[in-house]
Write a protein that holds these residues in place. Sequence first.
Motif, PDB file in Angstrom:
ATOM      1  N   LEU A   1      43.549  25.387 -30.462  1.00 55.31           N
ATOM      2  CA  LEU A   1      44.694  26.109 -31.010  1.00 55.31           C
ATOM      3  C   LEU A   1      44.254  27.425 -31.646  1.00 55.31           C
ATOM      4  CD1 LEU A   1      46.791  23.233 -32.642  1.00 55.31           C
ATOM      5  CD2 LEU A   1      47.277  24.478 -30.531  1.00 55.31           C
ATOM      6  N   LEU A   2      43.164  27.381 -32.425  1.00 52.98           N
ATOM      7  CA  LEU A   2      42.639  28.603 -33.034  1.00 52.98           C
ATOM      8  C   LEU A   2      42.129  29.568 -31.966  1.00 52.98           C
ATOM      9  CD1 LEU A   2      40.725  27.072 -36.085  1.00 52.98           C
ATOM     10  CD2 LEU A   2      42.766  28.532 -36.178  1.00 52.98           C
ATOM     11  N   LEU A   3      41.535  29.026 -30.916  1.00 53.87           N
ATOM     12  CA  LEU A   3      41.052  29.867 -29.815  1.00 53.87           C
ATOM     13  C   LEU A   3      42.212  30.615 -29.161  1.00 53.87           C
ATOM     14  CD1 LEU A   3      38.541  30.633 -28.098  1.00 53.87           C
ATOM     15  CD2 LEU A   3      39.143  28.745 -26.577  1.00 53.87           C
ATOM     16  N   VAL A   4      43.320  29.919 -28.964  1.00 55.27           N
ATOM     17  CA  VAL A   4      44.508  30.553 -28.368  1.00 55.27           C
ATOM     18  C   VAL A   4      45.038  31.657 -29.278  1.00 55.27           C
ATOM     19  CG1 VAL A   4      46.913  30.174 -27.741  1.00 55.27           C
ATOM     20  CG2 VAL A   4      45.166  28.576 -26.960  1.00 55.27           C
ATOM     21  N   ILE A   5      45.093  31.395 -30.592  1.00 55.15           N
ATOM     22  CA  ILE A   5      45.608  32.390 -31.537  1.00 55.15           C
ATOM     23  C   ILE A   5      44.748  33.657 -31.518  1.00 55.15           C
ATOM     24  CG2 ILE A   5      45.922  32.891 -33.996  1.00 55.15           C
ATOM     25  CD1 ILE A   5      46.745  29.928 -34.325  1.00 55.15           C
TER      26      ILE A   5
ATOM     27  N   ALA B   1      39.113  39.873 -33.808  1.00 51.18           N
ATOM     28  CA  ALA B   1      39.396  38.590 -33.150  1.00 51.18           C
ATOM     29  C   ALA B   1      38.175  38.096 -32.387  1.00 51.18           C
ATOM     30  CB  ALA B   1      40.588  38.736 -32.203  1.00 51.18           C
ATOM     31  N   THR B   2      37.466  39.020 -31.744  1.00 45.82           N
ATOM     32  CA  THR B   2      36.283  38.632 -30.972  1.00 45.82           C
ATOM     33  C   THR B   2      35.197  38.068 -31.872  1.00 45.82           C
ATOM     34  OG1 THR B   2      36.761  40.349 -29.350  1.00 45.82           O
ATOM     35  CG2 THR B   2      34.529  39.472 -29.358  1.00 45.82           C
ATOM     36  N   PHE B   3      34.952  38.717 -33.011  1.00 46.68           N
ATOM     37  CA  PHE B   3      33.948  38.222 -33.951  1.00 46.68           C
ATOM     38  C   PHE B   3      34.313  36.820 -34.452  1.00 46.68           C
ATOM     39  CE2 PHE B   3      32.566  37.632 -38.350  1.00 46.68           C
ATOM     40  CZ  PHE B   3      31.184  37.747 -38.202  1.00 46.68           C
ATOM     41  N   LEU B   4      35.575  36.602 -34.760  1.00 45.97           N
ATOM     42  CA  LEU B   4      36.002  35.297 -35.270  1.00 45.97           C
ATOM     43  C   LEU B   4      35.841  34.199 -34.222  1.00 45.97           C
ATOM     44  CD1 LEU B   4      39.161  36.286 -37.351  1.00 45.97           C
ATOM     45  CD2 LEU B   4      36.912  35.595 -38.203  1.00 45.97           C
ATOM     46  N   ILE B   5      36.022  34.537 -32.940  1.00 42.22           N
ATOM     47  CA  ILE B   5      35.772  33.543 -31.889  1.00 42.22           C
ATOM     48  C   ILE B   5      34.317  33.098 -31.938  1.00 42.22           C
ATOM     49  CG2 ILE B   5      35.622  33.211 -29.375  1.00 42.22           C
ATOM     50  CD1 ILE B   5      38.076  35.069 -29.137  1.00 42.22           C
ATOM     51  N   GLY B   6      33.425  34.027 -32.276  1.00 43.02           N
ATOM     52  CA  GLY B   6      32.010  33.703 -32.351  1.00 43.02           C
ATOM     53  C   GLY B   6      31.652  32.720 -33.441  1.00 43.02           C
ATOM     54  N   VAL B   7      32.505  32.559 -34.442  1.00 45.40           N
ATOM     55  CA  VAL B   7      32.233  31.595 -35.517  1.00 45.40           C
ATOM     56  C   VAL B   7      33.198  30.404 -35.473  1.00 45.40           C
ATOM     57  CG1 VAL B   7      31.269  33.375 -37.007  1.00 45.40           C
ATOM     58  CG2 VAL B   7      33.709  32.854 -37.167  1.00 45.40           C
ATOM     59  N   LEU B   8      33.954  30.312 -34.404  1.00 44.10           N
ATOM     60  CA  LEU B   8      34.974  29.268 -34.292  1.00 44.10           C
ATOM     61  C   LEU B   8      34.347  27.889 -34.073  1.00 44.10           C
ATOM     62  CD1 LEU B   8      38.120  29.276 -34.224  1.00 44.10           C
ATOM     63  CD2 LEU B   8      37.953  29.274 -31.736  1.00 44.10           C
ATOM     64  N   PRO B   9      34.774  26.880 -34.820  1.00 39.57           N
ATOM     65  CA  PRO B   9      34.285  25.518 -34.557  1.00 39.57           C
ATOM     66  C   PRO B   9      34.835  24.995 -33.238  1.00 39.57           C
ATOM     67  CG  PRO B   9      36.010  25.481 -36.228  1.00 39.57           C
ATOM     68  CD  PRO B   9      35.694  26.931 -35.972  1.00 39.57           C
ATOM     69  N   THR B  10      34.099  24.109 -32.591  1.00 39.46           N
ATOM     70  CA  THR B  10      34.512  23.556 -31.309  1.00 39.46           C
ATOM     71  C   THR B  10      35.336  22.290 -31.503  1.00 39.46           C
ATOM     72  OG1 THR B  10      32.515  22.222 -31.111  1.00 39.46           O
ATOM     73  CG2 THR B  10      32.434  24.475 -30.237  1.00 39.46           C
TER      74      THR B  10
END
Length: 437
Positions: free
Chosen positions: A120-124, A101-110
């Motif tokens: 919403l994705l950040l919350v998930i 989950a932490t790695f995916l936050i690092g590639v999450l679009p803003t």
Amino acid sequence: MTAPDSTPAASPSRKSIFVASFIGTSIEWYDYYIFGTAAALVFGQLFYPDFSPAAGTLAAFATFAVGFIARPLGAAVIGHFGDRLGRKSMLVLTLLMTGGATFLIGVLPTYAAVGIAAPLLLVILRIAQGFGVGGEWGGAVLIATEHAPPRKRAVYGSFAQFGVPVGVLTSNLAFLAVAPLSNEDFLAWGWRLPFLASLVLVVVGVLVRRRLQDAPEFERLKKERAVSKVPVAELFRRDPLTLVLASLAAIAPPAIGYSVIVYMLTYGTQVVGFDRPLLLTLILLSTVVWIATIVVSAVLADKYGAKPIYVIGAITAVVWPLPMFAMVDTGSAGLAFIAFCVAAIVQGLIVGAQGRLFTEIFDVRVRYSGASIAYQIGGMIGGAITPIAATALFAAYGSSTPIALYLTGICLISLLGVVALRVPDHAEEALPAASDG
């Protein structure tokens, strides 16, 4: 409880227990704390840009808090399987879940890239983080204490506790490494690097934890088919008062801790006027005191009992918030550093005794569930609510005094909880001893 038959060869060495318990926990808390740091520094601007600065900070802290809400659920679910299947497999699972989950936050679009989908994705992903961490602490503590010699349970239990300050230390180091970037570069990509680095750390942690084995005490339960079928239900049926009191006792450390490592990053920079790198450095340096105090506390807990040391720590937690904020409010880096160091001592006193105390008060059949749920409920009350409450109280009153009084109040609840806890007479029985080799 009768000590099971085991041979020294079947028990891992103290060194291997330390490495498995400490490294994995450090990685998971690194993952967790970089989210808190990012929530204080950038998430409000990147994921809630349409809000006012204060509202954006509140929204970011609320997202941070969602992870705490997921933690008791993770504790119950992972604790269930930890009490039924074993500690080792669940510790590998929690590491993969939190790190992924932490790695995916690092590639999450803003928000600027995908709109409302971003928060919403950040919350998930935050929920996934919290769920994994929910089952981490209990398993890491038990894999150590259940292998411990009878008079060294607190010292062994402290192996996992080192992961908390080390997680703070490494997460702060990660953000200090990108702090020299310009504000534009930091917001554009710099904040992502600490999250992406998690992938390497998780691979190391999984390799270490795959070598673990469950303690003879638990293996004996499995061999005799005496494991609980529904540990959480049995826990609530047999000893709900212990669970409630332990949950209350667990409030103080995260209440003090998150007031420093999360809220102070906002309060110290936006209200008092500290530079962000300086404040991160002061908090980072105070973790050394935190680690040292855990060692001292654990040794004392093994000598004098876990509960008395825990009570002393809880008393200091009640007393310290008002002086702490008063010292930070001066704007003096030296006084702020002293304030953070004493806060680190407060936390270290409690958590150095916590592993042993929480192992002793719960029966082995429901120990993973009981220790995990109590720890995570305390974390949710003390950690999730504190940054939000502090932000709201300052917005309402424009003073740090209500924040300090709030911290004093919830730490007093924690003190009353641990005072009321009863440590069973059988707690002094020997647990299976690990080899010192």
